[in-house]
Scaffold this motif. Structure first.
Motif, PDB file in Angstrom:
ATOM      1  N   THR A 322     -12.411  11.691 -10.454  1.00 44.87           N
ATOM      2  CA  THR A 322     -11.265  11.308  -9.628  1.00 44.87           C
ATOM      3  C   THR A 322     -10.518  10.152 -10.265  1.00 44.87           C
ATOM      4  O   THR A 322     -11.096   9.339 -11.007  1.00 44.87           O
ATOM      5  CB  THR A 322     -11.711  10.903  -8.206  1.00 44.87           C
ATOM      6  N   LEU A 323      -9.245  10.071  -9.972  1.00 45.05           N
ATOM      7  CA  LEU A 323      -8.402   9.008 -10.539  1.00 45.05           C
ATOM      8  C   LEU A 323      -8.860   7.639 -10.042  1.00 45.05           C
ATOM      9  O   LEU A 323      -9.163   7.466  -8.863  1.00 45.05           O
ATOM     10  CB  LEU A 323      -6.942   9.249 -10.152  1.00 45.05           C
ATOM     11  N   PRO A 324      -8.895   6.649 -10.943  1.00 42.75           N
ATOM     12  CA  PRO A 324      -9.512   5.374 -10.565  1.00 42.75           C
ATOM     13  C   PRO A 324      -8.547   4.256 -10.160  1.00 42.75           C
ATOM     14  O   PRO A 324      -8.971   3.260  -9.578  1.00 42.75           O
ATOM     15  CB  PRO A 324     -10.250   4.977 -11.842  1.00 42.75           C
ATOM     16  N   TYR A 325      -7.260   4.378 -10.517  1.00 43.61           N
ATOM     17  CA  TYR A 325      -6.323   3.282 -10.241  1.00 43.61           C
ATOM     18  C   TYR A 325      -4.895   3.798 -10.345  1.00 43.61           C
ATOM     19  O   TYR A 325      -4.651   4.915 -10.813  1.00 43.61           O
ATOM     20  CB  TYR A 325      -6.520   2.117 -11.218  1.00 43.61           C
ATOM     21  N   LEU A 326      -3.948   2.964  -9.912  1.00 39.98           N
ATOM     22  CA  LEU A 326      -2.520   3.239 -10.044  1.00 39.98           C
ATOM     23  C   LEU A 326      -1.964   2.256 -11.074  1.00 39.98           C
ATOM     24  O   LEU A 326      -1.762   1.075 -10.774  1.00 39.98           O
ATOM     25  CB  LEU A 326      -1.800   3.056  -8.706  1.00 39.98           C
ATOM     26  N   ARG A 327      -1.735   2.737 -12.279  1.00 35.13           N
ATOM     27  CA  ARG A 327      -1.219   1.878 -13.354  1.00 35.13           C
ATOM     28  C   ARG A 327       0.305   1.896 -13.295  1.00 35.13           C
ATOM     29  O   ARG A 327       0.937   2.943 -13.489  1.00 35.13           O
ATOM     30  CB  ARG A 327      -1.696   2.407 -14.705  1.00 35.13           C
ATOM     31  N   VAL A 328       0.903   0.736 -13.040  1.00 39.09           N
ATOM     32  CA  VAL A 328       2.356   0.610 -12.959  1.00 39.09           C
ATOM     33  C   VAL A 328       2.882   0.207 -14.331  1.00 39.09           C
ATOM     34  O   VAL A 328       2.554  -0.862 -14.845  1.00 39.09           O
ATOM     35  CB  VAL A 328       2.782  -0.421 -11.894  1.00 39.09           C
ATOM     36  N   LEU A 329       3.716   1.068 -14.929  1.00 35.68           N
ATOM     37  CA  LEU A 329       4.312   0.758 -16.229  1.00 35.68           C
ATOM     38  C   LEU A 329       5.654   0.053 -16.086  1.00 35.68           C
ATOM     39  O   LEU A 329       6.024  -0.754 -16.942  1.00 35.68           O
ATOM     40  CB  LEU A 329       4.497   2.043 -17.042  1.00 35.68           C
ATOM     41  N   GLY A 330       6.398   0.373 -15.028  1.00 40.41           N
ATOM     42  CA  GLY A 330       7.717  -0.247 -14.868  1.00 40.41           C
ATOM     43  C   GLY A 330       8.309   0.048 -13.509  1.00 40.41           C
ATOM     44  O   GLY A 330       7.908   0.994 -12.826  1.00 40.41           O
ATOM     45  N   MET A 331       9.290  -0.786 -13.125  1.00 39.91           N
ATOM     46  CA  MET A 331       9.954  -0.590 -11.837  1.00 39.91           C
ATOM     47  C   MET A 331      11.244  -1.398 -11.794  1.00 39.91           C
ATOM     48  O   MET A 331      11.450  -2.331 -12.562  1.00 39.91           O
ATOM     49  CB  MET A 331       9.044  -1.022 -10.682  1.00 39.91           C
ATOM     50  N   ASN A 332      12.125  -0.987 -10.884  1.00 41.44           N
ATOM     51  CA  ASN A 332      13.297  -1.796 -10.549  1.00 41.44           C
ATOM     52  C   ASN A 332      13.085  -2.356  -9.150  1.00 41.44           C
ATOM     53  O   ASN A 332      11.980  -2.284  -8.600  1.00 41.44           O
ATOM     54  CB  ASN A 332      14.578  -0.957 -10.657  1.00 41.44           C
ATOM     55  N   GLU A 333      14.121  -2.932  -8.548  1.00 38.62           N
ATOM     56  CA  GLU A 333      13.968  -3.536  -7.220  1.00 38.62           C
ATOM     57  C   GLU A 333      13.579  -2.500  -6.174  1.00 38.62           C
ATOM     58  O   GLU A 333      12.787  -2.772  -5.265  1.00 38.62           O
ATOM     59  CB  GLU A 333      15.255  -4.250  -6.808  1.00 38.62           C
ATOM     60  N   ARG A 334      14.137  -1.320  -6.284  1.00 36.72           N
ATOM     61  CA  ARG A 334      13.789  -0.260  -5.339  1.00 36.72           C
ATOM     62  C   ARG A 334      12.330   0.152  -5.510  1.00 36.72           C
ATOM     63  O   ARG A 334      11.618   0.426  -4.537  1.00 36.72           O
ATOM     64  CB  ARG A 334      14.717   0.932  -5.535  1.00 36.72           C
ATOM     65  N   GLY A 335      11.870   0.184  -6.759  1.00 39.48           N
ATOM     66  CA  GLY A 335      10.468   0.479  -7.020  1.00 39.48           C
ATOM     67  C   GLY A 335       9.548  -0.596  -6.476  1.00 39.48           C
ATOM     68  O   GLY A 335       8.470  -0.307  -5.948  1.00 39.48           O
ATOM     69  N   ALA A 336       9.980  -1.848  -6.614  1.00 36.62           N
ATOM     70  CA  ALA A 336       9.188  -2.957  -6.066  1.00 36.62           C
ATOM     71  C   ALA A 336       9.081  -2.840  -4.550  1.00 36.62           C
ATOM     72  O   ALA A 336       8.025  -3.131  -3.966  1.00 36.62           O
ATOM     73  CB  ALA A 336       9.819  -4.293  -6.450  1.00 36.62           C
ATOM     74  N   GLU A 337      10.146  -2.362  -3.921  1.00 40.17           N
ATOM     75  CA  GLU A 337      10.122  -2.155  -2.471  1.00 40.17           C
ATOM     76  C   GLU A 337       9.127  -1.049  -2.096  1.00 40.17           C
ATOM     77  O   GLU A 337       8.427  -1.150  -1.080  1.00 40.17           O
ATOM     78  CB  GLU A 337      11.522  -1.804  -1.975  1.00 40.17           C
ATOM     79  N   ILE A 338       9.069  -0.006  -2.923  1.00 37.82           N
ATOM     80  CA  ILE A 338       8.084   1.049  -2.677  1.00 37.82           C
ATOM     81  C   ILE A 338       6.675   0.458  -2.682  1.00 37.82           C
ATOM     82  O   ILE A 338       5.848   0.739  -1.799  1.00 37.82           O
ATOM     83  CB  ILE A 338       8.194   2.164  -3.743  1.00 37.82           C
ATOM     84  N   LEU A 339       6.383  -0.393  -3.669  1.00 35.39           N
ATOM     85  CA  LEU A 339       5.056  -0.994  -3.761  1.00 35.39           C
ATOM     86  C   LEU A 339       4.774  -1.919  -2.581  1.00 35.39           C
ATOM     87  O   LEU A 339       3.636  -1.977  -2.090  1.00 35.39           O
ATOM     88  CB  LEU A 339       4.908  -1.764  -5.075  1.00 35.39           C
ATOM     89  N   ARG A 340       5.796  -2.640  -2.129  1.00 38.61           N
ATOM     90  CA  ARG A 340       5.588  -3.568  -1.008  1.00 38.61           C
ATOM     91  C   ARG A 340       5.269  -2.843   0.288  1.00 38.61           C
ATOM     92  O   ARG A 340       4.514  -3.338   1.130  1.00 38.61           O
ATOM     93  CB  ARG A 340       6.822  -4.458  -0.813  1.00 38.61           C
ATOM     94  N   THR A 341       5.846  -1.659   0.467  1.00 34.07           N
ATOM     95  CA  THR A 341       5.695  -0.949   1.736  1.00 34.07           C
ATOM     96  C   THR A 341       4.634   0.143   1.690  1.00 34.07           C
ATOM     97  O   THR A 341       4.231   0.664   2.729  1.00 34.07           O
ATOM     98  CB  THR A 341       7.034  -0.315   2.161  1.00 34.07           C
ATOM     99  N   ALA A 342       4.171   0.505   0.501  1.00 36.96           N
ATOM    100  CA  ALA A 342       3.186   1.578   0.362  1.00 36.96           C
ATOM    101  C   ALA A 342       1.828   1.134   0.904  1.00 36.96           C
ATOM    102  O   ALA A 342       1.523  -0.067   0.993  1.00 36.96           O
ATOM    103  CB  ALA A 342       3.052   1.989  -1.098  1.00 36.96           C
ATOM    104  N   LYS A 343       1.035   2.113   1.255  1.00 37.95           N
ATOM    105  CA  LYS A 343      -0.342   1.865   1.679  1.00 37.95           C
ATOM    106  C   LYS A 343      -1.264   2.663   0.759  1.00 37.95           C
ATOM    107  O   LYS A 343      -1.799   3.707   1.133  1.00 37.95           O
ATOM    108  CB  LYS A 343      -0.534   2.261   3.136  1.00 37.95           C
ATOM    109  N   PRO A 344      -1.448   2.171  -0.453  1.00 41.09           N
ATOM    110  CA  PRO A 344      -2.175   2.948  -1.461  1.00 41.09           C
ATOM    111  C   PRO A 344      -3.663   3.057  -1.148  1.00 41.09           C
ATOM    112  O   PRO A 344      -4.248   2.169  -0.502  1.00 41.09           O
ATOM    113  CB  PRO A 344      -1.932   2.165  -2.747  1.00 41.09           C
ATOM    114  N   THR A 345      -4.258   4.127  -1.635  1.00 37.93           N
ATOM    115  CA  THR A 345      -5.699   4.309  -1.486  1.00 37.93           C
ATOM    116  C   THR A 345      -6.438   3.997  -2.784  1.00 37.93           C
ATOM    117  O   THR A 345      -7.658   4.150  -2.853  1.00 37.93           O
ATOM    118  CB  THR A 345      -6.012   5.755  -1.055  1.00 37.93           C
TER     119      THR A 345
END
Length: 397
Positions: A322-345
């Motif tokens: 199974t996948l072990p992590y979420l590796r973030v390579l890059g983002m813009n402000e909208r992407g940062a908002e996704i990360l702020r509001t997401a509920k990752p597992t």
């Protein structure tokens, strides 16, 4: 009614990012509130080859062309066959949370028939239907086509012969297996097919563009301006296009040191193919010659390339499933908002320090990724420095 704040996911390689990819990214930005997450392969891709552009360059180009967040598909899934590749990408999007639809191009441009085929392929009926064809000696792909034709008709069987449809079916299978709320969404592939060696206006397939690049041809009419600019910069530094041929002798030398027992631990090895690979490695003057010598009805060129490269990169069949992590390579402000509001597992990796907080299995996967990227540094005329996975900063636009 159009959903607001809709998040679309794309599973991609962008190898390289061309006008067709840019058109898909633009299409997904139908509303000002729509956002796009790309799950992108790293420096080695599904065909068992080095990506022509490094993953940091491709991340920046994706963001500049409409993506908001770029996650890396870890090496064991990026280097796998279509089924595992698709399952890895879908699992990452599901682990991020909040993704509404999975978008992809296909030859048919409709999700309904692809879902129908996917449901059949997951059914007990398919397992029974394919058995006699395999027993008759047909390769799996051909046997699958025969089973689909018998159960669903010639039209569905024809859809299953087209490469983007096939990958779309695997996406639908992965979504169905996970019971995911993510909706598949497809648009007709623009102008040219996946492996087409012709052009149509400003559109050409990635495989054709890779071939033209390797021959030193100008591909600027078929890629966005920023892709062309980055290619020009790296070509000037003699770091484009990356090609596994720079590692050819190292790979062949590695293979002749392997035992059959060790090669059998590599994913996708079965039916004694390890013996054919090792026999060919003893005399083959090149990797292409080795692939030609090993190829059989059951083992395609792509599968053999993946096995050989997986062995060289250290992939084994006892890696975490199974996948072990979420590796973030890059983002813009909208992407940062996704990360702020997401509920990752799964835990995020946005900087090297995050790796130390991961589980032992996750650290093992990351170490393999970093080792592979160090080897990728030798895939261009002028090598890149090692250790970039631990030093390269997250790309922010």
């Amino acid at each position: 009614m159009v959903a607001k704040n809709r998040i679309s996911g794309i599973i991609c390689e962008f190898n390289p990012l061309h006008n067709g990819h840019a058109a898909l990214l633009k299409h997904l930005r139908q509303d000002a509130d729509d956002r796009t997450v790309c799950v992108m392969s790293g420096n080695f891709v599904q065909r068992g080859e080095a990506a022509v552009l490094d993953k940091w360059s491709r991340t920046r180009l994706a963001l500049e062309n409409g993506a908001d967040l770029v996650l890396e598909l870890p090496l064991p899934w990026a280097m796998a066959g279509a089924e595992r590749f698709a399952l890895g990408g879908v699992s990452l999007l599901a682990a991020l949370g909040g993704v509404d639809r999975l978008a992809f191009g296909s030859e048919c441009g409709e999700t309904t028939p692809l879902l129908r085929i996917a449901e059949y392929l997951l059914s007990p009926q398919f397992s029974a239907d394919i058995r006699p064809h395999l027993a008759a000696g047909l390769p799996f792909a051909a046997a699958r086509g025969k089973a689909i034709e018998k159960a669903l008709g010639a039209d569905c069987a024809a859809l299953n012969e087209q490469p983007n449809n096939i990958l779309g079916i695997e996406y639908c299978k992965a979504l169905t297996k996970r019971g995911s709320m993510i909706t598949p969404y497809t648009i007709p592939r623009v102008a040219v097919g996946h492996d087409a060696q012709n052009v149509s206006g400003r559109f050409a397939s990635a495989s054709l563009l890779r071939r033209l690049s390797a021959e030193g041809e100008d591909i600027s009419p078929f890629v966005p301006e920023n892709t062309n600019a980055r290619i020009g910069e790296l070509r000037g530094e003699k770091r484009y296009p990356a090609n596994i041929r720079y590692l050819e002798r190292a790979v062949l030398a590695f293979l002749v040191t392997l035992s059959p027992e060790r090669l059998r631990t590599v994913p996708d090895v079965s039916e004694g193919i390890e013996n054919r690979i090792l026999a060919a490695a003893g005399t083959a003057p090149s990797l292409e010659a080795l692939y030609d010598a090993v190829k059989t009805k059951r083992y395609s060129h792509a599968r053999i390339r993946r096995i050989v490269l997986s062995a060289f990169l250290g992939l084994t069949d006892d890696l975490p499933a199974t996948l072990p992590y979420l590796r973030v390579l890059g983002m813009n402000e909208r992407g940062a908002e996704i990360l702020r509001t997401a509920k990752p597992t799964l835990p995020y990796v946005t900087r090297p320090a995050d790796v130390k907080k991961l589980s032992a299995d996750a650290q093992r996967i990351f170490a393999l990724e970093a080792r592979a990227d160090d080897l990728y540094g030798f895939c261009t005329e002028h090598r890149r420095p090692a250790g970039l996975d631990y030093t390269e900063k997250l790309i922010r636009l």
